[in-house]
Each structure stands twice: as structure tokens, then as C-alpha cells.
Design an enzyme around this catalytic site. Structure first.
Site, PDB file in Angstrom:
ATOM      1  N   GLN A 112     -10.022  13.526   6.543  1.00  0.00           N
ATOM      2  CA  GLN A 112     -10.982  12.464   6.271  1.00  0.00           C
ATOM      3  C   GLN A 112     -12.315  12.978   5.733  1.00  0.00           C
ATOM      4  OE1 GLN A 112     -10.550  10.456  10.204  1.00  0.00           O
ATOM      5  NE2 GLN A 112      -9.802   8.725   9.040  1.00  0.00           N
ATOM      6  N   ASN A 241     -18.192  14.797  12.807  1.00  0.00           N
ATOM      7  CA  ASN A 241     -17.120  13.865  12.458  1.00  0.00           C
ATOM      8  C   ASN A 241     -16.260  14.321  11.285  1.00  0.00           C
ATOM      9  OD1 ASN A 241     -17.595  11.943  14.408  1.00  0.00           O
ATOM     10  ND2 ASN A 241     -19.089  10.853  13.178  1.00  0.00           N
ATOM     11  N   CYS A 242     -14.970  14.030  11.430  1.00  0.00           N
ATOM     12  CA  CYS A 242     -14.051  14.104  10.300  1.00  0.00           C
ATOM     13  C   CYS A 242     -13.466  12.717  10.055  1.00  0.00           C
ATOM     14  CB  CYS A 242     -12.946  15.112  10.564  1.00  0.00           C
ATOM     15  SG  CYS A 242     -13.530  16.798  10.737  1.00  0.00           S
ATOM     16  N   VAL A 243     -14.215  11.678  10.405  1.00  0.00           N
ATOM     17  CA  VAL A 243     -13.798  10.307  10.155  1.00  0.00           C
ATOM     18  C   VAL A 243     -13.960  10.023   8.663  1.00  0.00           C
ATOM     19  CG1 VAL A 243     -16.053   9.265  10.511  1.00  0.00           C
ATOM     20  CG2 VAL A 243     -14.013   7.933  11.040  1.00  0.00           C
TER      21      VAL A 243
END
Length: 428
Positions: A112, A241-243
Site C-alpha cells: 500500500q 503506516n503502509c495503508v
């Protein structure tokens, strides 16, 4: 809490023998950054690139973006609990290398991370096409687990930003911004008669690689609490985050939170900006209920007239957003929500996973499912091999000529906490 932000305006970036700032140009010693990053045994190779607005450059996969800042007066240091000791920040003086940013890329961590184009149609959707970017490409040692890879890359970006910021420690700022929030009782007395307004910031914290850190602590481990807004400017909240790239707030966005800045613009004039409440986003229903209950309780304890609530992420966090909204409204506090919406590529689908009649004042972040075409770029920093598998991409997104068909959700910073007219949206 009073904080002076001294902006040192960076007009250009160049490699040089010494890291220093001369006449608005940041000269960067490339090898010193590489040596600094390679001190981490989890990183096997690193390189540094420069990317300027208008250049035919594509950067992908983008992990995080960080603004170089250094504490020059007052307690603590930038990135407390991470690079600096755990101390309360947000007061004194902080120097900022304004106009530039450190961007991290390399082997993909999850799926992501995103894309930044420095020119073309994609540049219109990311604020980082307008910054002078020092891009750190760092790859992990073989066999490193994802969460360790994420941490190594995250720390590499912070260390690089801190290293560059030292060049501005002893310089006279080109401009100074002053932000101040008084203790509750003092503020109530000084701004008597003005609506009491706060900002509720929902932090992404839903599972592995969906992490936000508060003074170095994973937000999964916190209950809603109160911060002085100036604490954000010193890096008290950072991204891990890797959202989906358009859904996450990179560390740069936390440090330049536009909701906070816009509230400060009218603080003491139209409103009394009493502070902010941070809350997490949860996986399980009981945790969602607990956090939203606490958030509404704090709004009532502060005797607020109005709040602005922003979310980070989409889908499951929509439930947290609506829970916060309706419970705060039931406390008699007028609420404006900032949404992150997915309405399908035709824009015709239900854009939020939850809704409630009390959510009647909404500022939308736009439709992240919208598809755009990105033309080929002359230079790619990172690697385009991941484009087909990142969130927003699909099998065939990357074409043979280097062009990309992709959803906006793959663009770094495409929808985040930007400015808005909250008084028009809800009224005082």
C-alpha cells in the site's frame, strides 16, 4: 503552550561536499546520509536522489515523507520518544527547512505504498510534487520481516531529516510563525464569549503495518487523550503506516496538520481553539465503543461548543468516524467530519461504510476510486515493478511504455487533512 516556528525557506537543493544552506539552496552531502543510514544493520544498501517540482520524475513506492525540523530552544527534541528523549514538546523554538522534504522509497514493505509524480496530471493530486525532495532509497537485508523492514525505513527517514535540519539550527529564519494555546481556565477567561472548539484526530491503528506512533508509542496502546496542538509541529505524532497511500497521513502531514493551522488562524478571533483530542481506530467492536465513548466524554468535560473530526483510512474506520460523530453530537457538541470516501470508479456507489442522520455536516476528501492516467516519466526513483500490486493498481496498470492507469488511492497524499471552511460547514 507557545511555539515559535522559524521557517528557513529552501528554494533549491543540490549535492555538495558539505551539508549547508547558502542563499536559499540546501547543499546535501550524499555520502554522509548513506553512511548514516547504513549504520542500521537491517539495511544493506542505500542511495540518495534529488527531485524538484516540474521535473520528469516518478518516485515509487513511497513509504513516508518527513519535513526536516530541529529544536533550537525549549524542552525535548523533534520526534520525541523516537530520535529524542521522551519529553513534552510543542514549546520554545523550532526551525524548519520549509519547501523541502525527505522521502523514503526502496523495496516495497507491504502493498500500500504509493506514487509521486513531479510533473503531469499525477502531480495535481499530491502536495509532494511541489516540494524539493531528498529521496532516500534503502533496501533491507535478505529475510527481514515486514514490520522490521518498515521500522528500518521509517527510522532512516527520520534520521535523514534530523541530519539535514541541523544545517538550519543556527540560521536566522526567513519568517516566524507563532502558535499558542493557553491552559483551559486561562483560555476560557481570555476568550470569554467565543465558541469553544477542538479538533478530534483519529489515528490509523488497525493491525500490523497500519501504525501511528504518539511519543514513540503505538496508537493501538492508547486511550483517547488531550494534546496541545503545537505538540504535532515537533513530531509528537509520526506515521508508520503502509495503508493505502492516499488514505494515510505521512509524517509530513502530521507535522503540518492543516486542520490545526486553520483553527489557529481564527483562534482568539472567531473561536477559542482549546486543543485537540487524539483517538485511535480499532478492529474489534468493543474497542471501537470504548474509544468513541472516551472521545465523547472528553468533549463534554472540555465543555466544547464544536469539534472537527478527521479520519485516516477508509472502510472499517468509517464506523469509528460515525461512532465518534453521533456520540459527540449527543453530548450537545456540534460536529463536522472530514471523510475519506470510495464511491466506485463511476462515483455511483455508497462512498462510506457507515452513516447516521447526526452526521449532517461533512467535508469530503473526494473519491479515491477515480481512475487517472499517468504518462511515462524520464526518470524513475525506486521501482515501478510494484505498480500492478499496490492499492489502487491492478494487473495491467503499468503499460509497456511506462505509463500507468491507476486509481487516485495510489497517489501519495491525494486525500488528506487539508484546509476547509468549517464555519460555513457547520456554523458557530
Amino acid at each position: 503552550m507557545r511555539l515559535e516556528i522559524g521557517n528557513i525557506i529552501i528554494k533549491d537543493i543540490q549535492f555538495g561536499d558539505k551539508t549547508e544552506i547558502k542563499d536559499g539552496t540546501l547543499f546535501v552531502n550524499k555520502q554522509e546520509i548513506i553512511d548514516l543510514v547504513l549504520e542500521d544493520e537491517h539495511i544493506k544498501c542505500a542511495d540518495v536522489f534529488l527531485a524538484r517540482p516540474g521535473e520528469s520524475v516518478r518516485i515509487t513506492p513511497v513509504k513516508d515523507v518527513v519535513e526536516p525540523r530541529v529544536k533550537v530552544e525549549g524542552p525535548g527534541g523533534v520526534f520525541p520518544g523516537v530520535l529524542s528523549k521522551v519529553d513534552i514538546v510543542g514549546s520554545g523554538k523550532t526551525h524548519v527547512l520549509k519547501g523541502c522534504a525527505v522521502m523514503t522509497t526502496g523495496k516495497i514493505v507491504g502493498f500500500q505504498e504509493g506514487i509521486v509524480d513531479m510533473t503531469g496530471p499525477g502531480a495535481q493530486y499530491t502536495p509532494f510534487s511541489k516540494t524539493l525532495n531528498i529521496v532516500l532509497k534503502a533496501d533491507p537485508i535478505d529475510g527481514l520481516k515486514q514490520h522490521e523492514h518498515e521500522k528500518a525505513l521509517r527510522y532512516a527517514g527520520f534520521k535523514t531529516a534530523a541530519y539535514l535540519a541541523e544545517a538550519g539550527r543556527n540560521l536566522e529564519p526567513d519568517e516566524t510563525e507563532v502558535y499558542e494555546t493557553l491552559p483551559f481556565m486561562e483560555g476560557a477567561e481570555k476568550f470569554k464569549g467565543l465558541p469553544r472548539v477542538a479538533y478530534v484526530q483519529m489515528l490509523q491503528s488497525q493491525g500490523l503495518l497500519h501504525d501511528t506512533y504518539v511519543y514513540g508509542v503505538d496508537a493501538k496502546q492508547i486511550v483517547p487523550t488531550i494534546l496541545y496542538p503545537t505538540e504535532l509541529f515537533d513530531g509528537a505524532i509520526i506515521s508508520g503506516n503502509c495503508v493505502s497511500s492516499c488514505d494515510k497521513n505521512p509524517t509530513y502531514v502530521h507535522m503540518n496538520n492543516e486542520v490545526v493551522k486553520n483553527l489557529y488562524k481564527v483562534h482568539g478571533k472567531d473561536i477559542n481553539f482549546v486543543g485537540m483530542i487524539i483517538t485511535n481506530e480499532n478492529v474489534y467492536l468493543a474497542d471501537k465503543e470504548r474509544s468513541s465513548n472516551w472521545t465523547a466524554k472528553l468533549c463534554r468535560m472540555l465543555d466544547l461548543d464544536g469539534v472537527i473530526v478527521s479520519q485516516e483510512g477508509f472502510g472499517n474506520p468509517d464506523t469509528d468516524l460515525i461512532m465518534n460523530c453521533k456520540k459527540i453530537e449527543k453530548q450537545g457538541v456540534k460536529t463536522v467530519i472530514i471523510t475519506d470516501e470510495y464511491a466506485g470508479r463511476d462515483g455511483g456507489s455508497q462512498s462510506l461504510a457507515d452513516a447516521d442522520p447526526l452526521a449532517d455536516a461533512v467535508v469530503t476528501g473526494g473519491n479515491a476510486n477515480q481512475v487517472i492516467d499517468l504518462p511515462p516519466m524520464d526518470t524513475v526513483i525506486g521501482d515501478t515493478q510494484y505498480v500492478d500490486i499496490i492499492a489502487g493498481g491492478f494487473d495491467g496498470s503499468l503499460r509497456e511504455d511506462g505509463s500507468i492507469e491507476v486509481e487516485i488511492q495510489a497517489i501519495t497524499g491525494a486525500t488528506n487533512e487539508t484546509g476547509f471552511n468549517y464555519l460555513t460547514a457547520r456554523g458557530k
